[in-house]
Design an enzyme around this catalytic site. Structure first.
Site, short mmCIF file in Angstrom:
data_model
loop_
_atom_site.label_atom_id
_atom_site.label_comp_id
_atom_site.label_asym_id
_atom_site.label_seq_id
_atom_site.Cartn_x
_atom_site.Cartn_y
_atom_site.Cartn_z
N HIS A 41 21.68 -5.59 0.03
CA HIS A 41 21.53 -6.78 0.87
C HIS A 41 22.91 -7.28 1.26
CE1 HIS A 41 22.28 -8.41 -3.16
NE2 HIS A 41 22.93 -9.35 -2.51
N HIS A 123 29.67 -8.45 3.60
CA HIS A 123 29.88 -7.39 2.62
C HIS A 123 28.54 -7.04 1.96
CE1 HIS A 123 29.80 -10.62 -0.40
NE2 HIS A 123 29.54 -9.68 -1.28
O1 3AM Z 1 25.27 -9.11 -3.85
P1 3AM Z 1 26.58 -9.74 -3.61
O2 3AM Z 1 27.70 -9.07 -4.29
O3 3AM Z 1 26.83 -10.04 -2.18
O4 3AM Z 1 27.92 -11.59 -6.40
C1 3AM Z 1 26.64 -12.16 -6.33
C2 3AM Z 1 25.73 -11.46 -5.39
O5 3AM Z 1 26.47 -11.19 -4.23
C3 3AM Z 1 26.72 -13.51 -5.70
O6 3AM Z 1 25.42 -13.76 -5.21
C4 3AM Z 1 24.75 -12.54 -4.99
C5 3AM Z 1 23.46 -12.51 -5.76
O7 3AM Z 1 23.69 -12.68 -7.11
N1 3AM Z 1 27.12 -14.54 -6.63
C6 3AM Z 1 26.74 -14.67 -7.92
N2 3AM Z 1 27.34 -15.74 -8.45
C7 3AM Z 1 28.12 -16.29 -7.49
C8 3AM Z 1 28.98 -17.42 -7.41
N3 3AM Z 1 29.16 -18.22 -8.45
C9 3AM Z 1 27.98 -15.51 -6.32
N4 3AM Z 1 28.61 -15.79 -5.18
C10 3AM Z 1 29.42 -16.88 -5.18
N5 3AM Z 1 29.59 -17.67 -6.25
#
Ligand code: 3AM
Length: 174
Positions: A41, A123
Site C-alpha cells: 500500500h 513510498h
Molecule cells: O507502510 P508504510 O511504511 O508506508 O511505517 C508505518 C506504515 O507505513 C507507518 O504507518 C504505516 C502503517 O503502519 N507508521 C507507523 N507508525 C508511524 C508513526 N508514528 C507511522 N508513520 C508515521 N508515524
C-alpha cells in the site's frame, strides 16, 4: 475506554491485478522482510491511535472529500537507512494526490487527531530490515490509476494473517 481505540491510517490500496504486477518482482528482493503481496500500500496519512468518536468523524469526513482521481507512476526505488526500509517511489507526485493528502490533513485536524508535519512522500514499502542499500535492479515502472483511497486499521494486537483491516473505501472524482 482503551478498548475503543484503534490505530489507523489513510492509504492507497492497489486492486488485485495491480497487486500482481507490484508483487511480481518481490522474489528478487534482497534477503530481508519483504512485505506480503496483500499488504502492499501507499500510506497517505498516518493518524495513529484514535478514539471511536474520532474514527467515526474520520469516516464521515472521508466520505465528503471531493478530490480528483489521477495516474501515479511508480518509477523509482528508494532506501531509508535509519528505518532500514526499501521502497518503491515516484519521481513525480501528481498534484491531485497532494490535494488529497491536504484534504486528509484538514480532516484529521477537524476530527481532533494530531498528525506529524513531515511532508508527504510517495513510498510503497517493499521490505523492512534491509541493512544496507541493496544492489538491485529496480523494477520497471508501473502506472497506477488512482481511483480510490481507504482508511486502514493497523492491528494493535498482533494476530495471524494480515495486520491490516480496511475500514472504509471512497472513490475519487473521475
Ligand atoms: O507502510 P508504510 O511504511 O508506508 O511505517 C508505518 C506504515 O507505513 C507507518 O504507518 C504505516 C502503517 O503502519 N507508521 C507507523 N507508525 C508511524 C508513526 N508514528 C507511522 N508513520 C508515521 N508515524
Amino acid at each position: 475506554m482503551a478498548d475503543d481505540r484503534c490505530r489507523v491510517f489513510f492509504a492507497l490500496w492497489p486492486d488485485g491485478a495491480l497487486r500482481d504486477v507490484l508483487a511480481a518482482d518481490a522474489g528478487q528482493l534482497p534477503a530481508a522482510r519483504p512485505i506480503a503481496r496483500d499488504q502492499l500500500h501507499i500510506t497517505l496519512l498516518f493518524l495513529g491511535v484514535v478514539t471511536s468518536a474520532q474514527r467515526a468523524c474520520l469516516l464521515d469526513g472521508a466520505a465528503a472529500i471531493r478530490s480528483p482521481a489521477c495516474e501515479l507512476t511508480l518509477d523509482s526505488i528508494g532506501y531509508w537507512r535509519r528505518s532500514q526500509i526499501l521502497w518503491r517511489g515516484a519521481r513525480q507526485t501528481p498534484p491531485a494526490l497532494l490535494q488529497l493528502v491536504d484534504a486528509l490533513h484538514r480532516l484529521a485536524q477537524g476530527c481532533g487527531v494530531e498528525v506529524g508535519t513531515r511532508p508527504f512522500q510517495v513510498h510503497m514499502t517493499l521490505a523492512r530490515r534491509v541493512e544496507r542499500r541493496p544492489r538491485w535492479v529496480p523494477p520497471v515502472s508501473v502506472t497506477w490509476p488512482v481511483r480510490h483511497f481507504v482508511l486502514v486499521e493497523s492491528m494493535l494486537v498482533p494476530q495471524r494473517g494480515s495486520p491490516y483491516r480496511l475500514c472504509g473505501r471512497w472513490a475519487l472524482l473521475g
